[in-house]
Design a protein around this motif. Sequence first.
Motif, mmCIF file in Angstrom:
data_model
loop_
_atom_site.group_PDB
_atom_site.id
_atom_site.type_symbol
_atom_site.label_atom_id
_atom_site.label_comp_id
_atom_site.label_asym_id
_atom_site.label_seq_id
_atom_site.Cartn_x
_atom_site.Cartn_y
_atom_site.Cartn_z
ATOM 1 N N LEU A 1 0.844 -1.207 0.000
ATOM 2 C CA LEU A 1 0.000 0.000 0.000
ATOM 3 C C LEU A 1 0.876 1.253 0.000
ATOM 4 C CD1 LEU A 1 -2.685 -0.949 2.684
ATOM 5 C CD2 LEU A 1 -2.806 -1.295 0.226
ATOM 6 N N MET B 1 -4.250 -5.040 -9.951
ATOM 7 C CA MET B 1 -4.742 -4.438 -8.705
ATOM 8 C C MET B 1 -5.839 -5.292 -8.060
ATOM 9 S SD MET B 1 -4.898 -0.379 -9.600
ATOM 10 C CE MET B 1 -6.216 -0.442 -10.785
ATOM 11 N N GLN C 1 -8.415 2.014 -5.026
ATOM 12 C CA GLN C 1 -7.864 2.272 -3.695
ATOM 13 C C GLN C 1 -8.970 2.488 -2.665
ATOM 14 O OE1 GLN C 1 -5.766 5.969 -3.079
ATOM 15 N NE2 GLN C 1 -4.190 5.030 -1.823
ATOM 16 N N GLN D 1 -10.056 -0.879 -1.626
ATOM 17 C CA GLN D 1 -8.944 -1.500 -0.908
ATOM 18 C C GLN D 1 -8.860 -0.965 0.522
ATOM 19 O OE1 GLN D 1 -4.967 -0.356 -2.270
ATOM 20 N NE2 GLN D 1 -4.500 -2.503 -2.631
ATOM 21 N N TYR D 2 -9.027 0.349 0.664
ATOM 22 C CA TYR D 2 -8.911 0.964 1.988
ATOM 23 C C TYR D 2 -10.167 0.752 2.834
ATOM 24 C CZ TYR D 2 -4.425 3.345 1.256
ATOM 25 O OH TYR D 2 -3.096 3.631 1.055
ATOM 26 N N PHE E 1 -6.625 3.953 -10.512
ATOM 27 C CA PHE E 1 -6.005 3.629 -9.234
ATOM 28 C C PHE E 1 -6.881 4.046 -8.050
ATOM 29 C CE2 PHE E 1 -2.946 2.450 -6.218
ATOM 30 C CZ PHE E 1 -2.920 3.421 -5.238
ATOM 31 N N SER E 2 -7.290 5.299 -8.014
ATOM 32 C CA SER E 2 -8.007 5.808 -6.840
ATOM 33 C C SER E 2 -9.351 5.122 -6.643
ATOM 34 C CB SER E 2 -8.191 7.324 -6.940
ATOM 35 O OG SER E 2 -6.940 7.972 -6.958
ATOM 36 N N ILE F 1 -8.931 10.227 -0.779
ATOM 37 C CA ILE F 1 -9.192 9.383 -1.943
ATOM 38 C C ILE F 1 -10.506 9.786 -2.624
ATOM 39 C CG2 ILE F 1 -9.647 6.999 -2.685
ATOM 40 C CD1 ILE F 1 -7.773 6.173 -0.311
ATOM 41 N N ASN G 1 5.099 -2.010 -5.475
ATOM 42 C CA ASN G 1 3.953 -1.287 -6.006
ATOM 43 C C ASN G 1 3.437 -2.021 -7.236
ATOM 44 O OD1 ASN G 1 6.705 0.007 -6.850
ATOM 45 N ND2 ASN G 1 5.352 0.261 -8.629
ATOM 46 N N ASN H 1 2.597 1.748 -3.415
ATOM 47 C CA ASN H 1 1.635 2.289 -4.396
ATOM 48 C C ASN H 1 1.540 3.804 -4.247
ATOM 49 O OD1 ASN H 1 0.860 -0.079 -5.655
ATOM 50 N ND2 ASN H 1 -1.059 -0.307 -4.516
ATOM 51 N N ALA H 2 1.353 4.238 -3.001
ATOM 52 C CA ALA H 2 1.164 5.669 -2.741
ATOM 53 C C ALA H 2 2.439 6.456 -3.063
ATOM 54 C CB ALA H 2 0.750 5.890 -1.289
#
Lengths: 259, 94
Positions: free
Chosen positions: A20, A179, A114, A117-118, A110-111, A140, A89, A23-24
């Motif tokens: 994580l 992803m 994400q 994911q989060y 991605f976002s 996000i 990543n 990735n960021a």
Amino acid sequence: MPASQYQPPKTAHAKYILRLADNALVLGQRLSEMCGHAPEMELDIALTNLALDLIGQARLLYTHVLTLEPLAPNPDILAMTRPLGHYTNCLLVARPNTDFAHIVLRQYLFSSMQKYQYEALLDSQDKALSAIVEKSLKEIAYHIRFAKTWVLRLGDGTEESHERMADALDYMWRFSGEMWEKDAVLEETVKQGLSADFTLQKDKWLKENKELLQEAGGLAIPDVGRMIMGGYQGEHDEHLGHILKDLQYMQLKYPNMEW
Amino acid sequence: MSENWPLWEVFMRSKNGLAHKHAGSVHAQDAETAILSARDLYTRRGEAASLWVVRSEHIIASDPASSGELFDPADDKIYRHPTFYKVPDGVKNM
């Protein structure tokens, strides 16, 4: 050449957090490259704001993972001195800033992932991690809003902007599959109650994407043949190498430097 | 800057404030991107609770050359000014 002060993670818990964070960090670094180079001043500030959000998330995650395993003496060394194959990543975040269409599409793909994911970490056994994630989710939400706004405007814009968005989609889509893979690390993380299985949301995510792309000038998900994977396992193409040459320069040349 | 990126004026109400104050301007294509740009440019230091964006062309300002006829007459009429009232203790925001 000083000996590396980094040692790789042993537990799935640490591996997942490192993923994580990487990735960021990598996406934050790519966005930082646009500082002073965006199409308009407002967009320059927007992209660098996004970069700062992501680098902030990365820093919190690197700091947190060091409380679990002593991968490195401090977060800077962890973030900025590993060999290429030890960055975990996904490939998508390292895609180059070819043009603004590539930048906003990469961000959207991605976002929007994400977010799921989060959200899957909000009830984690790792309370510190769920606190980081809760704070990040607001950022996000904004990233998705920004990226979506521009994907729509470029896709449903002029002939040129539509063509550029179509090219970006043609290139970028093959990196989206990675992803959503439930690999061994994620599986173990789910088993230990650290994360819910966010990959169960994949169909929902695909539906959202299809609808957005349709609205963005009638774009469709391309048939890519096969998805390109490997970033999460440390198998990177040359793009991460270019990123790291900038990211790592100062720490490697002046070890343990501080501002 | 083409006509696709007109100018907007940004007004911001801070967390402690009661009124939107002029914060600056942005160039944007439409209302949504104007709000996003205003948020990115003017709310970095954590001051904002609300944003307004207005197309600059929709703001009509008084002509400075007319300030005399518009505003000076009120200055002489002190019986209209709110300066004779004694605010009681405990009344806030006056």
